[in-house]
Motif scaffolding. Structure first.
Motif, PDB file in Angstrom:
ATOM      1  N   GLN A   1       0.718  -1.290  -0.068  1.00 31.25           N
ATOM      2  CA  GLN A   1      -0.116  -0.097   0.144  1.00 31.25           C
ATOM      3  C   GLN A   1       0.804   1.189   0.157  1.00 31.25           C
ATOM      4  OE1 GLN A   1       0.196  -2.101   2.668  1.00 31.25           O
ATOM      5  NE2 GLN A   1      -0.664  -1.015   4.423  1.00 31.25           N
ATOM      6  N   THR A   2       2.195   1.219   0.402  1.00 36.21           N
ATOM      7  CA  THR A   2       3.120   2.357   0.319  1.00 36.21           C
ATOM      8  C   THR A   2       3.572   2.265  -1.357  1.00 36.21           C
ATOM      9  OG1 THR A   2       5.022   0.991   0.858  1.00 36.21           O
ATOM     10  CG2 THR A   2       3.751   2.204   2.493  1.00 36.21           C
ATOM     11  N   PRO A   3       3.812   3.522  -1.653  1.00 28.41           N
ATOM     12  CA  PRO A   3       4.407   3.390  -3.160  1.00 28.41           C
ATOM     13  C   PRO A   3       5.655   2.806  -3.529  1.00 28.41           C
ATOM     14  CG  PRO A   3       3.618   5.773  -2.555  1.00 28.41           C
ATOM     15  CD  PRO A   3       3.546   4.833  -1.266  1.00 28.41           C
ATOM     16  N   HIS A   4       6.454   2.675  -2.588  1.00 23.92           N
ATOM     17  CA  HIS A   4       7.907   2.247  -2.775  1.00 23.92           C
ATOM     18  C   HIS A   4       8.515   1.353  -1.914  1.00 23.92           C
ATOM     19  CE1 HIS A   4       7.551   6.304  -4.936  1.00 23.92           C
ATOM     20  NE2 HIS A   4       7.702   5.520  -6.116  1.00 23.92           N
ATOM     21  N   THR A   5       8.133   1.356  -0.629  1.00 26.77           N
ATOM     22  CA  THR A   5       9.124   0.407   0.423  1.00 26.77           C
ATOM     23  C   THR A   5       9.027  -0.889   0.025  1.00 26.77           C
ATOM     24  OG1 THR A   5       6.977   0.513   1.993  1.00 26.77           O
ATOM     25  CG2 THR A   5       8.704   2.308   2.184  1.00 26.77           C
ATOM     26  N   TRP A   6       7.957  -1.414  -0.626  1.00 32.68           N
ATOM     27  CA  TRP A   6       7.778  -2.898  -0.918  1.00 32.68           C
ATOM     28  C   TRP A   6       9.155  -3.246  -1.758  1.00 32.68           C
ATOM     29  CZ3 TRP A   6       7.545  -3.276  -6.080  1.00 32.68           C
ATOM     30  CH2 TRP A   6       6.852  -2.023  -6.648  1.00 32.68           C
ATOM     31  N   TYR A   7       9.783  -2.116  -2.597  1.00 33.31           N
ATOM     32  CA  TYR A   7      11.014  -2.526  -3.235  1.00 33.31           C
ATOM     33  C   TYR A   7      11.985  -3.369  -2.431  1.00 33.31           C
ATOM     34  CZ  TYR A   7       9.531  -0.146  -7.640  1.00 33.31           C
ATOM     35  OH  TYR A   7       8.892   0.192  -8.642  1.00 33.31           O
ATOM     36  N   VAL A   8      12.125  -3.005  -1.141  1.00 34.02           N
ATOM     37  CA  VAL A   8      12.950  -3.585  -0.140  1.00 34.02           C
ATOM     38  C   VAL A   8      12.653  -4.851   0.036  1.00 34.02           C
ATOM     39  CG1 VAL A   8      13.859  -3.512   2.000  1.00 34.02           C
ATOM     40  CG2 VAL A   8      13.673  -1.190   0.981  1.00 34.02           C
ATOM     41  N   GLY A   9      11.370  -5.377   0.049  1.00 30.41           N
ATOM     42  CA  GLY A   9      10.735  -6.658   0.201  1.00 30.41           C
ATOM     43  C   GLY A   9      11.281  -7.491  -0.810  1.00 30.41           C
ATOM     44  N   LEU A  10      11.320  -7.335  -2.233  1.00 29.81           N
ATOM     45  CA  LEU A  10      12.095  -7.681  -3.320  1.00 29.81           C
ATOM     46  C   LEU A  10      13.578  -7.975  -3.251  1.00 29.81           C
ATOM     47  CD1 LEU A  10       9.662  -6.521  -6.190  1.00 29.81           C
ATOM     48  CD2 LEU A  10       9.595  -8.776  -5.022  1.00 29.81           C
ATOM     49  N   TRP A  11      14.295  -6.858  -3.024  1.00 29.54           N
ATOM     50  CA  TRP A  11      15.683  -6.793  -2.759  1.00 29.54           C
ATOM     51  C   TRP A  11      16.074  -7.614  -1.887  1.00 29.54           C
ATOM     52  CZ3 TRP A  11      18.148  -5.337   1.807  1.00 29.54           C
ATOM     53  CH2 TRP A  11      19.662  -5.266   1.638  1.00 29.54           C
ATOM     54  N   THR A  12      15.434  -8.017  -0.548  1.00 32.76           N
ATOM     55  CA  THR A  12      15.784  -8.630   0.427  1.00 32.76           C
ATOM     56  C   THR A  12      15.719 -10.381   0.074  1.00 32.76           C
ATOM     57  OG1 THR A  12      16.201  -8.669   2.912  1.00 32.76           O
ATOM     58  CG2 THR A  12      13.698  -8.949   1.855  1.00 32.76           C
ATOM     59  N   ARG A  13      15.074 -10.499  -0.981  1.00 29.08           N
ATOM     60  CA  ARG A  13      14.418 -11.730  -1.007  1.00 29.08           C
ATOM     61  C   ARG A  13      15.416 -12.218  -2.497  1.00 29.08           C
ATOM     62  NH1 ARG A  13       9.924  -9.746   1.745  1.00 29.08           N
ATOM     63  NH2 ARG A  13       8.899 -11.319   3.102  1.00 29.08           N
ATOM     64  N   LEU A  14      15.696 -11.539  -3.293  1.00 26.10           N
ATOM     65  CA  LEU A  14      16.180 -12.259  -4.788  1.00 26.10           C
ATOM     66  C   LEU A  14      17.750 -11.654  -4.922  1.00 26.10           C
ATOM     67  CD1 LEU A  14      13.015 -10.950  -6.880  1.00 26.10           C
ATOM     68  CD2 LEU A  14      13.418 -13.028  -5.932  1.00 26.10           C
ATOM     69  N   ALA A  15      18.149 -12.491  -5.629  1.00 27.96           N
ATOM     70  CA  ALA A  15      19.645 -12.471  -5.712  1.00 27.96           C
ATOM     71  C   ALA A  15      19.813 -11.198  -6.953  1.00 27.96           C
ATOM     72  CB  ALA A  15      20.408 -13.789  -6.279  1.00 27.96           C
ATOM     73  N   ASP A  16      20.805 -10.419  -6.820  1.00 28.29           N
ATOM     74  CA  ASP A  16      21.019  -9.404  -7.810  1.00 28.29           C
ATOM     75  C   ASP A  16      20.029  -8.465  -8.296  1.00 28.29           C
ATOM     76  OD1 ASP A  16      23.862 -10.510  -7.823  1.00 28.29           O
ATOM     77  OD2 ASP A  16      22.956 -12.282  -9.153  1.00 28.29           O
ATOM     78  N   TYR A  17      19.175  -8.007  -7.088  1.00 23.68           N
ATOM     79  CA  TYR A  17      17.907  -7.466  -7.689  1.00 23.68           C
ATOM     80  C   TYR A  17      18.082  -6.013  -8.089  1.00 23.68           C
ATOM     81  CZ  TYR A  17      13.463  -5.260  -7.311  1.00 23.68           C
ATOM     82  OH  TYR A  17      12.133  -4.505  -7.486  1.00 23.68           O
ATOM     83  N   ALA A  18      17.648  -5.578  -9.216  1.00 26.77           N
ATOM     84  CA  ALA A  18      17.469  -4.188  -9.443  1.00 26.77           C
ATOM     85  C   ALA A  18      16.048  -3.839  -9.429  1.00 26.77           C
ATOM     86  CB  ALA A  18      18.376  -4.206 -10.762  1.00 26.77           C
ATOM     87  N   PRO A  19      15.605  -2.660  -9.247  1.00 30.09           N
ATOM     88  CA  PRO A  19      14.083  -2.346  -9.311  1.00 30.09           C
ATOM     89  C   PRO A  19      13.753  -1.879 -10.553  1.00 30.09           C
ATOM     90  CG  PRO A  19      15.643  -0.532  -8.279  1.00 30.09           C
ATOM     91  CD  PRO A  19      16.630  -1.611  -8.621  1.00 30.09           C
ATOM     92  N   GLU A  20      14.717  -1.474 -11.380  1.00 35.27           N
ATOM     93  CA  GLU A  20      14.140  -0.822 -12.764  1.00 35.27           C
ATOM     94  C   GLU A  20      13.311  -1.705 -13.330  1.00 35.27           C
ATOM     95  OE1 GLU A  20      17.422   1.735 -11.358  1.00 35.27           O
ATOM     96  OE2 GLU A  20      17.158  -0.401 -11.814  1.00 35.27           O
ATOM     97  N   PRO A  21      13.524  -2.925 -13.824  1.00 27.96           N
ATOM     98  CA  PRO A  21      12.940  -3.918 -14.298  1.00 27.96           C
ATOM     99  C   PRO A  21      11.513  -4.146 -13.837  1.00 27.96           C
ATOM    100  CG  PRO A  21      15.117  -4.842 -14.198  1.00 27.96           C
ATOM    101  CD  PRO A  21      14.972  -3.486 -13.458  1.00 27.96           C
ATOM    102  N   THR A  22      11.325  -4.126 -12.277  1.00 30.18           N
ATOM    103  CA  THR A  22      10.176  -4.149 -11.920  1.00 30.18           C
ATOM    104  C   THR A  22       9.204  -3.031 -12.164  1.00 30.18           C
ATOM    105  OG1 THR A  22      11.194  -5.229  -9.868  1.00 30.18           O
ATOM    106  CG2 THR A  22       8.993  -4.459  -9.721  1.00 30.18           C
ATOM    107  N   ALA A  23       9.754  -1.728 -12.303  1.00 27.74           N
ATOM    108  CA  ALA A  23       8.942  -0.921 -12.695  1.00 27.74           C
ATOM    109  C   ALA A  23       8.453  -0.945 -14.060  1.00 27.74           C
ATOM    110  CB  ALA A  23       9.896   0.590 -12.351  1.00 27.74           C
ATOM    111  N   ARG A  24       9.067  -1.261 -14.754  1.00 22.59           N
ATOM    112  CA  ARG A  24       8.675  -1.767 -16.333  1.00 22.59           C
ATOM    113  C   ARG A  24       7.696  -2.739 -16.375  1.00 22.59           C
ATOM    114  NH1 ARG A  24      14.209  -1.074 -17.459  1.00 22.59           N
ATOM    115  NH2 ARG A  24      14.818  -3.147 -17.413  1.00 22.59           N
ATOM    116  N   LEU A  25       7.673  -3.956 -15.413  1.00 21.99           N
ATOM    117  CA  LEU A  25       6.861  -4.849 -15.379  1.00 21.99           C
ATOM    118  C   LEU A  25       5.403  -4.171 -14.821  1.00 21.99           C
ATOM    119  CD1 LEU A  25       8.578  -7.475 -13.550  1.00 21.99           C
ATOM    120  CD2 LEU A  25       7.750  -7.473 -15.886  1.00 21.99           C
ATOM    121  N   LEU A  26       5.327  -3.182 -14.068  1.00 19.55           N
ATOM    122  CA  LEU A  26       4.272  -2.501 -13.618  1.00 19.55           C
ATOM    123  C   LEU A  26       3.807  -1.419 -14.639  1.00 19.55           C
ATOM    124  CD1 LEU A  26       4.950  -1.057 -10.032  1.00 19.55           C
ATOM    125  CD2 LEU A  26       2.960  -2.299 -10.735  1.00 19.55           C
ATOM    126  N   THR A  27       4.529  -0.957 -15.472  1.00 24.99           N
ATOM    127  CA  THR A  27       4.146  -0.080 -16.469  1.00 24.99           C
ATOM    128  C   THR A  27       3.457  -0.898 -17.789  1.00 24.99           C
ATOM    129  OG1 THR A  27       5.780   1.509 -16.117  1.00 24.99           O
ATOM    130  CG2 THR A  27       4.788   1.415 -18.295  1.00 24.99           C
TER     131      THR A  27
END
Length: 365
Positions: free
Chosen positions: A40-66
């Motif tokens: 429900q927060t705009p961005h903090t959930w990106y940390v949830g993906l970073w802490t769980r996935l190897a070599d995580y980068a957020p930009e591709p996730t933003a593209r998946l949303l778009t």
């Protein structure tokens, strides 16, 4: 019936929530494994993906949303979750009673006698033209029902029409108004009205089990799931916890040795790990209220040490300096402090890559 210690439950849940080892999964694969992320927060959930996935980068996730491959939509407990588009189509009809119940509890007196079918039709027509915030949607609906409260009309639309919160809201490094449109308009597909609650429970156990009936109900907000569990018993295995409560699980789900090491992990506020069981004792051994949290539904950003919540964290930036402040709930060993500093440095590099000075401050307990 075999007994599982609290520590055994801890390690099983951490494994399924990808918190024992960072996983080599795509974001859609991870979201399906995790049964979504509360977002429900705009961005903090990106940390949830970073802490769980190897070599995580957020930009591709933003593209998946778009692109609509993943969406942010009200689901479990009537809160915004990040899920795959495919999962949202069958999850949303199943949890609609939860969303409707919370909406009527807050706004029911303003909605008595309202024609639901007409509201749904009008909402779909309005949102087919453009995404709208709830404030704007309420004003437009009030043109049709001027005697009604606009906020109540907008919330009724949220309950009765599957709505996606659209980008740029939630994009990494950007944001925008909390505007919504219909699932059908955004994805070009309709929700699955034939979805089975059995599938919902099985997906919950895969992501959060072993668990009790009350745990499953707390996660999704639905009630009377004991009937579903009873129907599924031939497909499940059962255990008892240390309090003697009956636990259910999938036969082939991972249940690691309780002695399995658990690394330090930084969780975002509203992390699913902390909100998806009726008894949170498998990961939380501290009373947040006693630590000054929780009196206004505050959910702090927590740190796992040896698998359990042992601290909270905050991030502050000032010009070219980023400071990570950690507040432990207990005294940390030298080895734990070393792990925390290393993981904290990685978190700072992820969240503030453009700052030149990274500080970690750990308060004394």
């Amino acid at each position: 019936m075999p007994r599982l210690t609290t520590r055994a439950l801890n390690r099983a849940t951490l494994d399924r929530q990808l918190l024992l080892h960072r996983a080599n999964l795509t974001v859609p694969q991870a979201l399906e494994r995790l049964a979504g992320l509360q977002a429900q927060t705009p961005h903090t959930w990106y940390v949830g993906l970073w802490t769980r996935l190897a070599d995580y980068a957020p930009e591709p996730t933003a593209r998946l949303l778009t692109d609509g491959a993943i969406v942010r939509i009200a689901l479990m407990r009537s809160t915004i979750h990040l899920v795959t588009a495919a999962d949202c189509l069958w999850l949303r009809p199943l949890v609609e009673p939860v969303i409707e119940r919370s909406t009527l509890g807050a706004f029911g007196r303003h909605l008595t006698g309202l024609d639901q079918a007409e509201l749904v039709s009008t909402t779909r027509e309005l949102l087919a033209s453009e995404p709208l915030t709830f404030s704007a949607l309420g004003r437009k609906l009030a043109q049709r029902w001027p005697e009604r409260d606009p906020a109540a009309l907008a919330q009724a639309a949220r309950a009765w029409v599957p709505l996606v919160q659209v980008p740029p809201r939630g994009l990494w490094g950007r944001s925008g108004p909390a505007a919504h449109t219909t699932v059908e308009t955004w994805l070009g597909r309709t929700v699955d009205q034939a979805a089975s609650v059995d599938t919902l429970v099985l997906r919950y156990l895969a992501a959060f089990g072993p668990a009790t009936v009350l745990d499953a109900q707390r996660w999704c907000g639905l009630t009377r799931l004991s009937e579903v569990i009873d129907r599924l018993r031939p497909r499940l295995v059962t255990f008892r916890d240390e309090q003697g409560r009956e636990l259910f699980d999938l036969p082939d789900a991972p249940r690691p040795d309780p002695g399995t090491p658990a690394p330090v992990r930084f969780l975002y506020d509203f992390d699913n790990l902390l909100l998806s069981h009726n008894d949170r004792g498998r990961v939380v051994t501290v009373n947040y209220a006693d630590q000054g949290f929780g009196r206004t539904n505050e959910q702090p950003r927590s740190v796992l040490v040896d698998g359990y919540v042992a601290a909270t964290w905050k991030l502050a930036t000032n010009h070219d300096t980023a400071t990570l402040t950690v507040r432990p709930f207990r005294k940390l060993t030298a080895a734990e402090r070393e792990q925390l500093d290393a993981e904290g440095a990685r978190l700072l590099a992820f969240l503030t890559p453009s700052t030149t000075v990274h500080d970690i401050v750990v308060h004394r307990h």
